[in-house]
Each structure stands twice: as structure tokens, then as C-alpha cells.
Scaffold this motif. Structure first.
Motif, PDB file in Angstrom:
ATOM      1  N   GLU A 228       1.209  -1.063  -0.240  1.00  0.00           N
ATOM      2  CA  GLU A 228       0.091  -0.046   0.004  1.00  0.00           C
ATOM      3  C   GLU A 228       1.000   1.109   0.076  1.00  0.00           C
ATOM      4  OE1 GLU A 228      -2.658  -0.044   3.185  1.00  0.00           O
ATOM      5  OE2 GLU A 228      -3.571  -1.999   2.657  1.00  0.00           O
ATOM      6  N   VAL A 229       0.762   2.207  -0.857  1.00  0.00           N
ATOM      7  CA  VAL A 229       1.105   3.317  -0.798  1.00  0.00           C
ATOM      8  C   VAL A 229       0.132   4.616  -0.533  1.00  0.00           C
ATOM      9  CG1 VAL A 229       2.465   5.025  -2.126  1.00  0.00           C
ATOM     10  CG2 VAL A 229       2.951   2.726  -2.537  1.00  0.00           C
ATOM     11  N   ASN A 230       0.445   5.405   0.587  1.00  0.00           N
ATOM     12  CA  ASN A 230      -0.507   6.077   1.100  1.00  0.00           C
ATOM     13  C   ASN A 230      -2.112   5.726   1.315  1.00  0.00           C
ATOM     14  OD1 ASN A 230       0.896   8.516   1.357  1.00  0.00           O
ATOM     15  ND2 ASN A 230       0.913   9.184  -0.643  1.00  0.00           N
ATOM     16  N   GLY A 231      -2.025   4.416   1.864  1.00  0.00           N
ATOM     17  CA  GLY A 231      -3.278   3.788   2.093  1.00  0.00           C
ATOM     18  C   GLY A 231      -3.822   3.225   0.865  1.00  0.00           C
ATOM     19  N   SER A 232      -3.563   3.592  -0.342  1.00  0.00           N
ATOM     20  CA  SER A 232      -4.235   2.702  -1.215  1.00  0.00           C
ATOM     21  C   SER A 232      -3.324   1.463  -1.899  1.00  0.00           C
ATOM     22  CB  SER A 232      -4.526   3.669  -2.562  1.00  0.00           C
ATOM     23  OG  SER A 232      -3.816   4.814  -2.524  1.00  0.00           O
ATOM     24  N   ALA A 233      -3.893   0.393  -2.374  1.00  0.00           N
ATOM     25  CA  ALA A 233      -3.270  -0.612  -2.541  1.00  0.00           C
ATOM     26  C   ALA A 233      -2.425  -0.353  -4.190  1.00  0.00           C
ATOM     27  CB  ALA A 233      -4.063  -1.876  -2.727  1.00  0.00           C
ATOM     28  N   ILE A 234      -1.384  -1.066  -4.204  1.00  0.00           N
ATOM     29  CA  ILE A 234      -0.828  -0.912  -5.826  1.00  0.00           C
ATOM     30  C   ILE A 234      -0.484  -2.455  -6.314  1.00  0.00           C
ATOM     31  CG2 ILE A 234       0.038   1.238  -6.033  1.00  0.00           C
ATOM     32  CD1 ILE A 234       2.763   0.142  -5.226  1.00  0.00           C
ATOM     33  N   ILE A 235      -0.874  -2.822  -7.321  1.00  0.00           N
ATOM     34  CA  ILE A 235      -0.693  -4.013  -7.834  1.00  0.00           C
ATOM     35  C   ILE A 235       0.761  -4.263  -8.479  1.00  0.00           C
ATOM     36  CG2 ILE A 235      -1.418  -6.101  -9.204  1.00  0.00           C
ATOM     37  CD1 ILE A 235      -3.495  -4.929  -7.329  1.00  0.00           C
ATOM     38  N   LEU A 236       1.779  -5.327  -7.762  1.00  0.00           N
ATOM     39  CA  LEU A 236       2.907  -5.435  -8.066  1.00  0.00           C
ATOM     40  C   LEU A 236       3.112  -6.841  -9.022  1.00  0.00           C
ATOM     41  CD1 LEU A 236       5.238  -3.852  -5.478  1.00  0.00           C
ATOM     42  CD2 LEU A 236       4.343  -2.774  -7.500  1.00  0.00           C
ATOM     43  N   THR A 237       3.975  -6.832  -9.953  1.00  0.00           N
ATOM     44  CA  THR A 237       4.464  -8.124 -10.147  1.00  0.00           C
ATOM     45  C   THR A 237       5.083  -8.926  -9.265  1.00  0.00           C
ATOM     46  OG1 THR A 237       6.477  -7.609 -11.606  1.00  0.00           O
ATOM     47  CG2 THR A 237       4.115  -7.520 -12.823  1.00  0.00           C
ATOM     48  N   ARG A 238       5.632 -10.158  -9.407  1.00  0.00           N
ATOM     49  CA  ARG A 238       6.249 -10.752  -8.420  1.00  0.00           C
ATOM     50  C   ARG A 238       7.750 -10.071  -8.256  1.00  0.00           C
ATOM     51  NH1 ARG A 238       7.173 -17.192  -8.582  1.00  0.00           N
ATOM     52  NH2 ARG A 238       9.154 -16.778  -7.768  1.00  0.00           N
ATOM     53  N   LYS A 239       8.192 -10.128  -9.542  1.00  0.00           N
ATOM     54  CA  LYS A 239       9.599  -9.520  -9.383  1.00  0.00           C
ATOM     55  C   LYS A 239       9.474  -8.006  -8.805  1.00  0.00           C
ATOM     56  CE  LYS A 239      12.324 -12.533 -11.862  1.00  0.00           C
ATOM     57  NZ  LYS A 239      11.384 -13.520 -12.385  1.00  0.00           N
ATOM     58  N   GLU A 240       8.583  -7.269  -9.401  1.00  0.00           N
ATOM     59  CA  GLU A 240       8.629  -5.884  -8.731  1.00  0.00           C
ATOM     60  C   GLU A 240       8.320  -5.922  -7.281  1.00  0.00           C
ATOM     61  OE1 GLU A 240       6.270  -4.160 -12.698  1.00  0.00           O
ATOM     62  OE2 GLU A 240       5.354  -4.387 -10.743  1.00  0.00           O
ATOM     63  N   TYR A 241       7.490  -6.980  -6.791  1.00  0.00           N
ATOM     64  CA  TYR A 241       7.527  -7.187  -5.480  1.00  0.00           C
ATOM     65  C   TYR A 241       8.768  -7.331  -4.774  1.00  0.00           C
ATOM     66  CZ  TYR A 241       5.636  -8.965  -0.813  1.00  0.00           C
ATOM     67  OH  TYR A 241       5.695  -9.287   0.376  1.00  0.00           O
ATOM     68  N   ASP A 242       9.232  -8.469  -5.288  1.00  0.00           N
ATOM     69  CA  ASP A 242      10.549  -8.886  -4.787  1.00  0.00           C
ATOM     70  C   ASP A 242      11.425  -7.707  -4.652  1.00  0.00           C
ATOM     71  OD1 ASP A 242       9.757 -11.335  -4.130  1.00  0.00           O
ATOM     72  OD2 ASP A 242      10.595 -12.262  -6.200  1.00  0.00           O
ATOM     73  N   MET A 243      11.713  -7.116  -5.756  1.00  0.00           N
ATOM     74  CA  MET A 243      12.551  -5.781  -6.027  1.00  0.00           C
ATOM     75  C   MET A 243      12.523  -4.789  -4.800  1.00  0.00           C
ATOM     76  SD  MET A 243      13.099  -4.095  -9.395  1.00  0.00           S
ATOM     77  CE  MET A 243      14.090  -4.773 -10.511  1.00  0.00           C
ATOM     78  N   LEU A 244      11.188  -4.503  -4.606  1.00  0.00           N
ATOM     79  CA  LEU A 244      10.526  -3.642  -3.658  1.00  0.00           C
ATOM     80  C   LEU A 244      11.120  -3.694  -2.026  1.00  0.00           C
ATOM     81  CD1 LEU A 244       9.369  -0.699  -2.884  1.00  0.00           C
ATOM     82  CD2 LEU A 244       7.282  -1.900  -2.697  1.00  0.00           C
ATOM     83  N   LEU A 245      10.793  -5.204  -1.891  1.00  0.00           N
ATOM     84  CA  LEU A 245      11.204  -5.518  -0.682  1.00  0.00           C
ATOM     85  C   LEU A 245      12.751  -5.790  -0.321  1.00  0.00           C
ATOM     86  CD1 LEU A 245       9.396  -7.022   1.275  1.00  0.00           C
ATOM     87  CD2 LEU A 245       9.953  -9.366   0.633  1.00  0.00           C
TER      88      LEU A 245
END
Lengths: 225, 417
Positions: A142-159
Motif C-alpha cells: 500500500e502507498v498512502n493507504g491505497s493498494a498498488i498491484i505489483l508483479t512478483r519481480k517488482e514485489y521482490d525488488m521493492l522488498l
């Protein structure tokens, strides 16, 4: 976090200590089995980084010691041996992860955070970086309370970025983290770039802060400074 | 030609020739003896004739001398020397011609000179000769038969330990953990051979193990310094005062360190496969794994505009998932790395084989060295172990791996068994 680093190679011990000593982490280190047991007998830690090949014995002894004393320290094995048997043995005696040398410090940090999150039962299982909230259980962001949809690679990257916030992460480290073994065939980082571009765009849609900085020629840095 | 047949040949030739010459000598000896016996007999006849003449004062009649045929004829004036010779004996009662021996000479009777001629039959000695010849021939035949049989069966038995040792050496594989066993034998020479082979195999295995351990240890020992390099670089790039050129150089060091680490991992993997150290055997759906792998490589394929066409039949294999993953990874990487832009990859899986085809350079690779270690194309930035690893994985499952170049496609075929 209080971390004990058991590693006989001085150069490695020092850089790991330096890299991890931030974010209110306290790092202590020793270079042999005896020293490790002595330290563990006196102090408790949140985390132990354990090299298996120590000059006075093998590191499994430390795991056995922790198990016998029913201690709760999380343990990541760092080993030069990429052996399935060693890995299974270590995980069976109570290690939480197994990292093969050579590794990137960013990878180590990400693993430490992942293990720590997994282990700590009292936490709410979310990772917060200013207005960005990652729910580790649901793998949602979530960014500023609203959910964003990330691909698996993007999620792993952000983490990975948030685990190593404020640090420069080499492209090679990022590529290895995301693609693992496949990566050994292409030293071209175009597709990393496209993932980065997408991730940055998705975050910027909901906030005006661009945390993801490109360090030209070498990699990226996720920072709010 | 087998040693035993060599031996058989030589021994039979030698035996036959000795027996043949023996038989010839034997024949002449007996013939000679028989001849001299006949001549003695004839001399006695002559003496009897002379005695008869002296006693009866007349020439003897035919019937006075049994079967022997005596002829007298008057001579003019010259004496003739007494001589023995072979002739034909005609038995008057049955009128059959047989071999005979004769003597002729001259004598004086009542002032006249007479020539006499006595013929006797050689039938009895002829018969004896035939009998002896038959017995000798039978003996020769029996001897040959016995020789042949002994050579065939006894020798075969005698050489058995040798063939056992030979079989063992042929089946010997330095990679196998099992030691060569001694073959029990009573023959000293074979015992010695067996011992020599045993000692040699042990030494070879020991040396091979040593070499492998060396590779393994060297690779392991290199991992820690590599870890130091990588972590020092990770620390170094945190420095904000670094300039562009320095960062570029650091990036190159990263790449080199990464390559070195992958090289080490590959070498260690090869040792592991050769030692059969990878366990975790399970039932796998190869077609499913290929599908998953294709998806994993999707991004890379897209970025290079490579089109993948698959024709997969359902195929179950019992293998290590880890190794099959590496096998597919390497086949894919190879097909992508050496492909052209807008190229193609064709993957066909049937019950008997897995085929990877890719477009690429229009020159076929060298069939003999394509799977060798560190054998790579001039433009390849790989480490040159990918296909070697594929080959070794195939070997460890007794699969055949072939490379052919057809329809300007580089084709790798894994044949299952």
C-alpha cells in the motif's frame, strides 16, 4: 537488533560487521568456535551469522549448542560449501537460512530481515518505509493507504530495496537476487531496467516522493534522504 | 584369432608332419626288411636247386618246389651275374597277378650253361604292410582327435581366469566407487596378472580421487576470497565520492567476480555429478518442467525477440530435480546465447528423446569437441562448461547426447533409455 558474526576470514568479517552496523543494529564478531561458544554463553543475540568452516571445528557445533540450550537466536549459515547435505543438516539442527559464498551484502541483509520477520511472532508482519507499507503475509503493498498491484519481480525488488534502504545496490546483486541461476547467461541488464521503470512508475502514481535513485553505471539506491 | 586356435594350428601342423615323415620312414624300413627276407628266401631256394641237381643229376621239375616258379633255359656261352628284382607273380591256380620277387642267374649242368629264374609271391608281406599301415593310420587319427579335444576343452578351461580378468578390466570404470575384486586362480601367471591389474586399478583410482579432491578443495577455497572481494565491492560502492569511471571499473570487477564464482560452482557441480553425489531422485514430468522453464526464460526471450515453439509429449522420468533443472537451464541458455536476433528455438519432446534446436551461426560446431570442457565459440561470453555439464548429467543417467546441424539449425538431442 543484536547480531553475532562468526566468521574466520577477517576481510569478510569486517565488511559484514560494517554493513550491518546501522539501523540501531549492534554487531559483535568472533573468528572461531571457542570464541563463539564463549560469547553465546554470556550474551543473548537476536541473530547469529555462522560460517561452517571454522579453524577449530565445524560450525554445526554452534547450532547444536543453541539447540541444547533451547535458545531463540535466529541463525543464518554462510558457507563456501554448496552442498545439499550440509544445507539439510544445518536447517535440521535449527538454522533458519543457508547462504552460499560468495554473496552480496545486500542479499545477506535481505535474508536477515526476511528471517527476522518470519521469526518474530509479535510483529504485525508488515514492513513500513514512510508512506509505503508492505504486508508480508499477503504479499500486498500500500502507498498512502491505497493498494498498488505489483508483479512478483517488482514485489521482490521493492522488498529487497527496503531491506537495504539507504544503500547502493549493485545491478549484479539485484539481478542475482531476482533471477538466480538463470542470470549466468546474460550480463545485459536491460530487463532489470524495465522492471525498475515499472516499479518506480507505480509508486510515483500514488506519491510524489521518488525514493528510487539510479547510481549511474553501478546500480540503484532506495533512500528518502 | 584366439590363442587356443593359434596353438591348435601349430600343434596339429607339427604333429601331422612328424607323423607323416615317421610313417614314410616306417614304410621304407619295413619294406626293406621284407625285401631282404625275400632275398634270403630266394638264396635258399637257389641253394636247394643246386643241391637237388647235385643229388639227382637232373634239373628239378616245377612241382618239386611248391608254389615257387622255376624256369630253366639254355644259354649260349656267357655267364650272367646273379641278381634279385621285383616282378609279377602269377598264381596259376587262380590266375591272379600279384607282386613278386625274383632271382636269376646261371649254372652249369652236364657241361651246358643254363639260366635259372625263380619267382616267389610277396603276398604275405604285402598283407602285413597293409595291416601295419591301417593300425598306424588309426593311431594317427586317434592322436589327432585327442590333441584337438584337449586343446579345445582343457586349454579353454585353462584360460578361463584370463578371460575373467580381461572382462573385469573391460568393465572397469575409474568413476565407480567399487574396488576391482581379485579373481581366484591357481595359475601363477594369471595370479600375477590379476595382482598387477588390481594394484594398477587401485593406484589409478587413488590418483583420480586425489585429482578430484584437489579440484573440489581448490574451488571451495576460492569461494571465501571471492566472498571477500564481493563484500568489499558492496562496501566500496557506498562511497558517494566515487566518480563515474571508478564505478564503471567496479562494475567490471563485479562481473569478473561473478563469472569466477559461477565457474567455480560449475566445476564443483561437475565433480558432484561424476561422483554421483546428487541424490533426491524423484518422479518428474519433463514436459511440465520444460513449460515452467520456458516461462522462466520468457523475459530474456522477449528481450532478444526469440520465438520458442514447443511440441511436447507427456514424458515421465525418474531423476534428480536439481540436475534436470540445471540440464534444462543450460540447454535453454545455450540456445538463447548463441541465437540470432529474431531467431527461433524449437523444443520437441517425445517418449524416446528431447530435442533442442536453435538458429544461430550458419557454421556447424565441431562435433567432436562441442561437449568438451572450456570449449566455446569465439564470441561466447559463457564459461564453456554449460554443455559439458549437460553431457555429464546425461552420462550419469545413461542417456545419449548428440549434436547435429540440420536445416541450418543447431540441434541437441538427448536420447533416453
Amino acid at each position: 537488533m543484536k547480531i553475532l558474526i562468526i566468521e574466520d576470514e577477517q576481510g569478510l568479517r569486517e565488511t559484514i560487521t560494517a554493513y550491518l552496523t546501522e539501523d540501531n543494529n549492534i554487531c559483535e564478531s568472533c573468528y572461531d568456535l571457542q570464541g563463539a561458544i564463549a560469547k553465546l554463553a554470556f550474551y543473548t543475540y537476536d541473530f547469529v551469522l555462522l560460517d561452517i568452516g571454522l579453524p577449530d571445528g565445524d560450525g554445526f557445533a554452534v547450532l547444536n549448542y543453541l539447540k541444547d540450550q533451547t535458545r531463540s537466536e535466529a541463525v543464518i549459515i554462510i558457507s563456501a560449501r554448496n552442498s545439499l547435505d550440509d544445507r539439510i543438516k544445518g536447517l535440521n539442527i535449527g538454522a533458519d537460512d543457508y547462504l552460499i559464498k560468495p554473496f552480496h551484502l545486500a542479499e545477506l541483509k535481505a535474508r536477515i530481515i526476511a528471517v527476522f520477520r518470519r521469526k518474530s511472532t509479535n510483529s504485525n508482519n508488515s514492513l513500513v518505509f514512510n508512506e509505503i507499507v508492505i504486508n508480508l503475509m499477503g504479499r500486498s503493498v500500500e502507498v498512502n493507504g491505497s493498494a498498488i498491484i505489483l508483479t512478483r519481480k517488482e514485489y521482490d525488488m521493492l522488498l529487497y530495496f527496503i531491506a537495504n534502504k539507504g544503500k547502493v545496490i549493485a545491478k549484479t546483486a539485484l539481478a542475482e537476487h531476482l533471477w538466480g541461476d538463470e542470470m549466468d547467461m546474460h550480463d545485459n541488464f536491460d530487463f532489470i531496467y524495465s522492471h525498475i521503470k515499472n516499479l518506480r512508475k507505480k509508486i510515483l502514481d500514488l506519491t510524489s516522493n521518488d525514493y528510487l535513485k539510479s547510481i549511474y553505471g553501478i546500480g540503484y539506491k532506495f533512500t528518502d534522504e | 584369432m584366439k590363442l587356443s586356435s593359434h596353438y591348435n594350428k601349430v600343434s596339429i601342423i607339427v604333429t601331422l608332419s612328424v607323423l607323416f615323415f615317421g610313417a614314410v620312414i616306417y614304410f621304407f624300413a619295413i619294406n626293406n626288411i621284407a625285401e631282404s627276407l625275400h632275398d634270403d628266401h630266394l638264396s635258399e631256394e637257389v641253394a636247394e636247386v643246386l643241391e637237388y641237381i647235385n643229388l639227382n643229376k637232373q634239373l628239378p621239375k616245377q612241382r618239386d618246389f611248391d608254389e615257387d616258379q622255376i624256369k630253366f633255359s639254355k644259354l649260349k656261352s656267357t655267364h650272367i651275374a646273379t641278381r634279385f628284382y621285383d616282378t609279377v607273380y602269377n598264381n596259376p591256380r587262380v590266375n591272379i597277378n600279384r607282386a613278386g620277387r625274383a632271382v636269376e642267374g646261371s649254372l652249369v649242368f652236364k657241361g651246358d650253361l643254363y639260366k635259372f629264374n625263380i619267382v616267389i609271391s610277396k603276398e604275405s608281406t604285402e598283407y602285413l604292410l597293409q595291416l601295419i599301415a591301417t593300425i598306424t593310420l588309426t593311431l594317427i587319427a586317434a592322436l589327432l582327435l585327442v590333441l584337438f579335444l584337449t586343446n579345445r576343452y582343457l586349454l579353454k578351461d585353462l584360460w578361463k581366469p584370463f578371460y575373467r580378468i580381461l572382462y573385469k578390466i573391460k568393465a572397469y570404470n575409474v568413476l565407480e566407487i567399487e574396488e576391482l575384486q581379485l579373481t581366484p586362480t591357481k595359475v601363477n601367471e594369471f595370479k600375477e596378472l590379476d595382482n598387477a591389474v588390481y594394484v594398477m586399478s587401485k593406484r589409478v583410482k587413488h590418483d583420480f580421487q586425489n585429482l578430484k579432491h584437489f579440484t573440489e578443495n581448490a574451488s571451495h577455497e576460492m569461494m571465501t576470497p571471492l566472498a571477500v572481494i564481493t563484500s568489499k565491492l558492496d562496501t566500496l560502492i557506498q562511497d558517494e565520492t566515487l566518480k563515474q569511471e571508478q564505478l564503471d571499473q567496479i562494475h567490471d570487477i563485479y562481473s569478473a567476480a561473478g563469472k569466477l564464482s559461477r565457474l567455480n560452482q560449475s566445476l564443483l557441480l561437475l565433480v558432484k555429478i561424476e561422483n554421483n553425489l546428487v541424490g533426491d531422485i524423484e518422479q518428474l514430468n519433463l514436459d511440465r518442467l520444460i513449460d515452467i522453464k520456458t516461462r522462466q526464460f520468457q523475459e530474456v526471450l522477449l528481450s532478444k525477440d526469440i520465438q520458442v515453439t514447443t511440441a511436447l509429449a507427456s514424458k515421465e522420468i525418474t531423476c534428480s530435480k536439481y540436475l534436470i533443472d540445471i540440464l534444462l537451464n543450460n540447454l535453454f541458455s545455450n540456445a538463447i546465447r548463441h541465437n540470432t536476433a529474431n531467431g527461433k528455438i524449437l523444443i520437441k519432446l517425445s517418449n524416446s528423446q528431447l530435442v533442442f534446436q536453435n538458429t544461430g551461426l550458419s557454421i556447424p560446431l565441431n562435433n567432436e569437441t562441442v561437449f568438451d570442457r572450456f570449449e566455446k565459440g569465439k564470441t561466447s561470453d559463457g564459461i564453456g562448461l554449460g554443455l559439458t555439464i549437460v553431457k555429464n548429467i546425461c552420462n550419469s543417467y545413461n542417456w545419449d547426447l548428440d549434436y547435429i546441424f540440420t536445416d541450418s539449425l543447431h540441434t541437441f538431442i538427448v536420447k533416453f533409455r
